[in-house]
Design an enzyme around this catalytic site. Structure first.
Site, PDB file in Angstrom:
ATOM      1  N   ARG A 118       0.814  -1.240   0.000  1.00 29.70           N
ATOM      2  CA  ARG A 118       0.000   0.000   0.000  1.00 29.70           C
ATOM      3  C   ARG A 118       0.834   1.270   0.000  1.00 29.70           C
ATOM      4  NH1 ARG A 118      -2.889  -3.059   3.849  1.00 29.70           N
ATOM      5  NH2 ARG A 118      -4.609  -4.158   2.850  1.00 29.70           N
ATOM      6  N   LYS A 140       2.817  11.371 -10.927  1.00 29.04           N
ATOM      7  CA  LYS A 140       1.861  10.582 -11.706  1.00 29.04           C
ATOM      8  C   LYS A 140       2.547   9.268 -12.071  1.00 29.04           C
ATOM      9  CE  LYS A 140      -1.284  13.775 -14.000  1.00 29.04           C
ATOM     10  NZ  LYS A 140      -1.728  14.312 -15.308  1.00 29.04           N
ATOM     11  N   GLU A 182       7.902  18.229 -24.868  1.00 28.37           N
ATOM     12  CA  GLU A 182       7.326  18.571 -23.552  1.00 28.37           C
ATOM     13  C   GLU A 182       7.908  19.898 -23.045  1.00 28.37           C
ATOM     14  OE1 GLU A 182       4.819  16.971 -22.327  1.00 28.37           O
ATOM     15  OE2 GLU A 182       4.996  14.787 -22.519  1.00 28.37           O
ATOM     16  N   LYS A 224       7.159  22.905 -13.942  1.00 27.20           N
ATOM     17  CA  LYS A 224       6.383  21.726 -13.523  1.00 27.20           C
ATOM     18  C   LYS A 224       6.208  21.717 -12.010  1.00 27.20           C
ATOM     19  CE  LYS A 224       4.859  17.256 -14.039  1.00 27.20           C
ATOM     20  NZ  LYS A 224       4.791  16.053 -14.825  1.00 27.20           N
ATOM     21  N   GLU A 234      -4.562  17.163  -9.833  1.00 32.41           N
ATOM     22  CA  GLU A 234      -5.230  17.571 -11.065  1.00 32.41           C
ATOM     23  C   GLU A 234      -6.719  17.857 -10.882  1.00 32.41           C
ATOM     24  OE1 GLU A 234      -3.581  15.778 -14.662  1.00 32.41           O
ATOM     25  OE2 GLU A 234      -5.585  15.801 -15.512  1.00 32.41           O
ATOM     26  N   ARG A 238      -3.410  21.587 -13.104  1.00 30.59           N
ATOM     27  CA  ARG A 238      -2.456  20.576 -13.577  1.00 30.59           C
ATOM     28  C   ARG A 238      -2.863  19.986 -14.928  1.00 30.59           C
ATOM     29  NH1 ARG A 238       0.861  15.866 -10.303  1.00 30.59           N
ATOM     30  NH2 ARG A 238       1.926  15.100 -12.167  1.00 30.59           N
ATOM     31  N   ASN A 242      -1.426  18.822 -19.868  1.00 29.76           N
ATOM     32  CA  ASN A 242      -1.804  17.832 -20.878  1.00 29.76           C
ATOM     33  C   ASN A 242      -2.121  18.453 -22.227  1.00 29.76           C
ATOM     34  OD1 ASN A 242      -1.554  15.244 -19.737  1.00 29.76           O
ATOM     35  ND2 ASN A 242      -3.293  15.692 -18.403  1.00 29.76           N
ATOM     36  N   HIS A 245      -2.189  16.292 -25.323  1.00 28.54           N
ATOM     37  CA  HIS A 245      -2.115  14.886 -24.918  1.00 28.54           C
ATOM     38  C   HIS A 245      -3.362  14.089 -25.308  1.00 28.54           C
ATOM     39  CE1 HIS A 245       1.405  16.262 -22.848  1.00 28.54           C
ATOM     40  NE2 HIS A 245       1.611  15.128 -22.223  1.00 28.54           N
ATOM     41  N   HIS A 249      -2.419  10.967 -27.093  1.00 29.89           N
ATOM     42  CA  HIS A 249      -2.668   9.626 -26.543  1.00 29.89           C
ATOM     43  C   HIS A 249      -3.438   8.782 -27.546  1.00 29.89           C
ATOM     44  CE1 HIS A 249      -2.171  10.935 -22.031  1.00 29.89           C
ATOM     45  NE2 HIS A 249      -1.034  10.807 -22.672  1.00 29.89           N
ATOM     46  N   HIS A 262       6.071   9.107 -27.301  1.00 35.43           N
ATOM     47  CA  HIS A 262       5.103   9.945 -26.593  1.00 35.43           C
ATOM     48  C   HIS A 262       5.282  11.430 -26.958  1.00 35.43           C
ATOM     49  CE1 HIS A 262       2.514  11.359 -23.384  1.00 35.43           C
ATOM     50  NE2 HIS A 262       3.490  12.138 -22.944  1.00 35.43           N
TER      51      HIS A 262
HETATM   52  P1  NAD Z   1      11.074   5.699 -22.629  1.00 34.07           P
HETATM   53  O1  NAD Z   1      11.037   5.518 -21.179  1.00 34.07           O
HETATM   54  O2  NAD Z   1      10.499   4.636 -23.484  1.00 34.07           O
HETATM   55  O3  NAD Z   1      12.575   5.984 -23.066  1.00 34.07           O
HETATM   56  C1  NAD Z   1      12.865   6.169 -24.419  1.00 34.07           C
HETATM   57  C2  NAD Z   1      13.961   5.212 -24.908  1.00 34.07           C
HETATM   58  O4  NAD Z   1      15.225   5.700 -24.481  1.00 34.07           O
HETATM   59  C3  NAD Z   1      13.864   3.808 -24.360  1.00 34.07           C
HETATM   60  O5  NAD Z   1      14.253   2.899 -25.345  1.00 34.07           O
HETATM   61  C4  NAD Z   1      14.852   3.819 -23.215  1.00 34.07           C
HETATM   62  O6  NAD Z   1      15.337   2.542 -22.858  1.00 34.07           O
HETATM   63  C5  NAD Z   1      15.948   4.660 -23.796  1.00 34.07           C
HETATM   64  N1  NAD Z   1      16.826   5.333 -22.869  1.00 34.07           N
HETATM   65  C6  NAD Z   1      16.526   5.827 -21.654  1.00 34.07           C
HETATM   66  N2  NAD Z   1      17.549   6.523 -21.176  1.00 34.07           N
HETATM   67  C7  NAD Z   1      18.531   6.450 -22.088  1.00 34.07           C
HETATM   68  C8  NAD Z   1      19.829   6.989 -22.179  1.00 34.07           C
HETATM   69  N3  NAD Z   1      20.310   7.790 -21.235  1.00 34.07           N
HETATM   70  N4  NAD Z   1      20.576   6.704 -23.253  1.00 34.07           N
HETATM   71  C9  NAD Z   1      20.074   5.937 -24.261  1.00 34.07           C
HETATM   72  N5  NAD Z   1      18.843   5.421 -24.264  1.00 34.07           N
HETATM   73  C10 NAD Z   1      18.086   5.693 -23.180  1.00 34.07           C
HETATM   74  O7  NAD Z   1      10.326   7.059 -23.057  1.00 34.07           O
HETATM   75  P2  NAD Z   1      10.312   8.512 -22.428  1.00 34.07           P
HETATM   76  O8  NAD Z   1      10.164   9.420 -23.575  1.00 34.07           O
HETATM   77  O9  NAD Z   1      11.412   8.725 -21.484  1.00 34.07           O
HETATM   78  O10 NAD Z   1       8.970   8.517 -21.569  1.00 34.07           O
HETATM   79  C11 NAD Z   1       7.719   8.345 -22.196  1.00 34.07           C
HETATM   80  C12 NAD Z   1       6.758   7.775 -21.170  1.00 34.07           C
HETATM   81  O11 NAD Z   1       6.607   8.716 -20.099  1.00 34.07           O
HETATM   82  C13 NAD Z   1       5.377   7.519 -21.732  1.00 34.07           C
HETATM   83  O12 NAD Z   1       4.911   6.285 -21.270  1.00 34.07           O
HETATM   84  C14 NAD Z   1       4.550   8.646 -21.148  1.00 34.07           C
HETATM   85  O13 NAD Z   1       3.200   8.299 -20.988  1.00 34.07           O
HETATM   86  C15 NAD Z   1       5.226   8.866 -19.827  1.00 34.07           C
HETATM   87  N6  NAD Z   1       5.014  10.200 -19.279  1.00 34.07           N
HETATM   88  C16 NAD Z   1       4.636  10.278 -17.982  1.00 34.07           C
HETATM   89  C17 NAD Z   1       4.469  11.522 -17.395  1.00 34.07           C
HETATM   90  C18 NAD Z   1       4.132  11.606 -15.935  1.00 34.07           C
HETATM   91  O14 NAD Z   1       3.820  12.698 -15.465  1.00 34.07           O
HETATM   92  N7  NAD Z   1       4.207  10.518 -15.200  1.00 34.07           N
HETATM   93  C19 NAD Z   1       4.673  12.684 -18.143  1.00 34.07           C
HETATM   94  C20 NAD Z   1       5.072  12.565 -19.466  1.00 34.07           C
HETATM   95  C21 NAD Z   1       5.243  11.301 -20.028  1.00 34.07           C
HETATM   96  N1  GLY Z   2       2.578  15.227 -17.667  1.00 39.44           N
HETATM   97  C1  GLY Z   2       1.347  15.658 -17.104  1.00 39.44           C
HETATM   98  C2  GLY Z   2       1.343  15.789 -15.623  1.00 39.44           C
HETATM   99  O1  GLY Z   2       2.297  15.483 -14.961  1.00 39.44           O
HETATM  100  O2  GLY Z   2       0.363  16.189 -15.071  1.00 39.44           O
END
Ligand code: NAD
Ligand code: GLY
Length: 363
Positions: A118, A140, A182, A224, A234, A238, A242, A245, A249, A262
Site C-alpha cells: 500500500r 503521476k 514537452e 512543472k 489535477e 495541472r 496535458n 495529450h 494519446h 510519446h
Molecule cells: P522511454 O522511457 O520509453 O525511453 C525512451 C527510450 O530511451 C527507451 O528505449 C529507453 O530505454 C531509452 N533510454 C533511456 N535513457 C537512455 C539513455 N540515457 N541513453 C540511451 N537510451 C536511453 O520514453 P520517455 O520518452 O522517457 O517517456 C515516455 C513515457 O513517459 C510515456 O509512457 C509517457 O506516458 C510517460 N510520461 C509520464 C508523465 C508523468 O507525469 N508521469 C509525463 C510525461 C510522459
Molecule cells: N505530464 C502531465 C502531468 O504530470 O500532469
C-alpha cells in the site's frame, strides 16, 4: 548542481539537476527509507548506467530488476515482474524502489511503489530528456490499458528526483526531440518568455549545447514544480500540462504503443489543439504557424498517421481521463502562454479540425 523543490508540505522533495550525479551516495542517502533498495531499469539503460547507480546504493541490501525496453511493456503484466521480485526477496514496508530510466520505467516503478504494501518510498533517476523535464516530477505513476493510455495508475510522489544530465549523452536524436516537445509545452501553456528563448535557441538544444540543455531542463522543472505544488492531483490547473495529450494519446494507442514516441504524439497533438484554439478565435493563424514552425525546427512530426480519421480519433479520445459528465474536456490555448481546460467548444469545430488534419496527412 541545481536544486528545485516540489513544495507539497510533508511530501515535499528536491529535484537535483546536473552532470556527474550518478553514483553519489551522499545525494541519495537522505532519501532512502530502510535497508532494502530495489533498482528497476531496462535492458537498454542497465548496460549504460546500472554500475554507477549501484555504487550510490552500495551501503544497502540492493537488488535489481531489469525489464524489457519499450512503451508496449508499460503494462500490468510487467508490473507483476516487479512485485514478484519484491515478494520473493522479502522486501519490507520501509524498502525503497529506484527508477533508473525514461518515463516508462519511471511510471512503472512509481506505480509499483504506490501499490506494494500500500505504498513504499521511491526515487526517480530519469535518464531521458522527456523524463528529466516532465515525467519524473509530480508523482503521476501508472500503466497503459491496451485501448487507453495511462488509464491505470496512482498519484505517488517520489522522495527525490535525480536528473543526471550527462546521461543524455547516450540518447539518440529522435528521443532528444521527443523530450523537447514537452519543453515546448511549458512555453505554450504558461511561459512565453521561455517560448521566445526556445525559438532563439532550438539549434543549440538540438546540438546538445550543455548550457542550453541545462537551462531548458531547469526552466521546465521550475514550471512543472510550480504547477504540481498548486494542484497535485489535477483538480484544475495541472490538467493544462496535458496540452496536446488527448490527441497525442489517441495517436499512441491507435498506432500500437511504441510506434510513435510519446513526445512525438504530443507535438502533433499540440498543433491540433492550437488549430482548434484558432477556430475558436483565441489564436491567430499566424500564431498557429509560429507553433508549427517551432515544432518542425525541433524535428518533431506535426501530422497524425494517415489512417487517423475523425472516427478513429474519437474512438480513442472518448476514453480520455479528462472526460467529465460525458463531455470531452480539451486543453486549448486562450493565447500563447495561457492554457484552459474546456468542454465549451462546438463538436463541429473539433470535427473540422480533425478532418483537415486528416486531409493534410493524406495530401
Ligand atoms: P522511454 O522511457 O520509453 O525511453 C525512451 C527510450 O530511451 C527507451 O528505449 C529507453 O530505454 C531509452 N533510454 C533511456 N535513457 C537512455 C539513455 N540515457 N541513453 C540511451 N537510451 C536511453 O520514453 P520517455 O520518452 O522517457 O517517456 C515516455 C513515457 O513517459 C510515456 O509512457 C509517457 O506516458 C510517460 N510520461 C509520464 C508523465 C508523468 O507525469 N508521469 C509525463 C510525461 C510522459
Ligand atoms: N505530464 C502531465 C502531468 O504530470 O500532469
Amino acid at each position: 548542481m541545481h536544486t528545485f523543490r516540489v513544495e507539497l508540505g510533508a511530501r515535499s522533495y528536491p529535484i537535483y539537476i546536473g552532470p556527474g550525479l550518478l553514483g553519489q551516495p551522499d545525494v541519495v542517502a537522505p532519501h532512502v527509507g530502510g535497508r532494502q533498495v530495489m533498482i528497476v531499469t531496462n535492458t537498454t539503460v542497465a548496460p549504460l548506467y546500472l554500475t554507477q547507480t549501484k555504487a550510490a546504493f552500495a551501503a544497502y541490501d540492493t537488488h535489481v530488476v531489469i525489464l524489457p525496453d519499450g512503451e508496449q511493456y508499460k503494462t500490468l503484466g510487467t508490473l507483476q515482474q516487479i512485485f514478484d521480485q519484491l515478494v520473493d526477496k522479502r522486501y519490507e514496508r520501509d524498502c525503497t524502489l529506484v527508477a533508473l530510466g525514461g518515463g516508462v520505467i519511471g511510471d512503472l516503478t512509481g506505480f509499483a511503489a504506490a501499490c506494494y504494501q500500500r505504498g513504499v518510498p521511491f526515487i526517480q533517476i530519469p535518464t531521458t530528456l522527456l523524463a528529466q523535464v516532465d515525467s519524473s516530477v509530480g508523482g503521476k505513476t501508472g500503466v497503459n490499458h491496451p485501448h487507453a493510455k495511462n488509464m491505470i495508475g496512482a498519484f505517488h510522489q517520489p522522495r527525490c528526483v535525480l536528473a543526471a544530465t550527462d546521461t543524455l549523452d547516450s540518447l539518440d536524436d529522435r528521443q532528444l526531440s521527443a523530450g523537447i516537445a514537452e519543453i515546448i509545452k511549458y512555453g505554450l501553456i504558461r511561459d512565453t518568455e521561455f517560448l521566445i528563448w526556445l525559438e532563439a535557441n532550438m539549434e543549440k538544444l538540438l546540438a546538445r549545447d550543455s548550457g542550453a540543455l541545462s537551462f531548458a531542463i531547469e526552466r521546465s522543472c521550475h514550471n512543472k514544480a510550480q504547477v504540481v505544488a498548486a494542484d497535485e492531483t489535477e483538480s484544475g490547473l495541472r490538467a493544462t500540462l496535458n496540452l496536446g495529450h488527448t490527441f497525442g494519446h489517441a495517436i499512441e494507442a491507435a498506432s500500437g504503443y511504441g510506434a510513435w514516441l510519446h513526445g512525438e504524439a504530443v507535438a502533433t497533438g499540440m498543433l491540433m489543439a492550437a488549430d482548434l484554439s484558432a477556430r475558436l478565435g483565441w489564436l491567430s493563424t499566424a500564431e498557429v504557424h509560429r507553433i508549427e514552425s517551432l515544432l518542425v525546427l525541433a524535428r518533431l512530426p506535426t501530422r497524425a498517421p494517415a489512417q487517423m480519421d475523425y472516427p478513429t480519433f474519437m474512438k480513442y479520445m472518448s476514453m480520455d481521463k479528462k472526460i467529465q459528465a460525458g463531455r470531452l474536456r480539451l486543453v486549448l490555448l486562450k493565447q500563447l502562454g495561457e492554457a484552459v481546460v474546456t468542454a465549451d467548444y462546438e463538436a463541429a469545430l473539433l470535427k473540422a479540425c480533425i478532418d483537415e488534419h486528416h486531409a493534410l496527412s493524406n495530401a
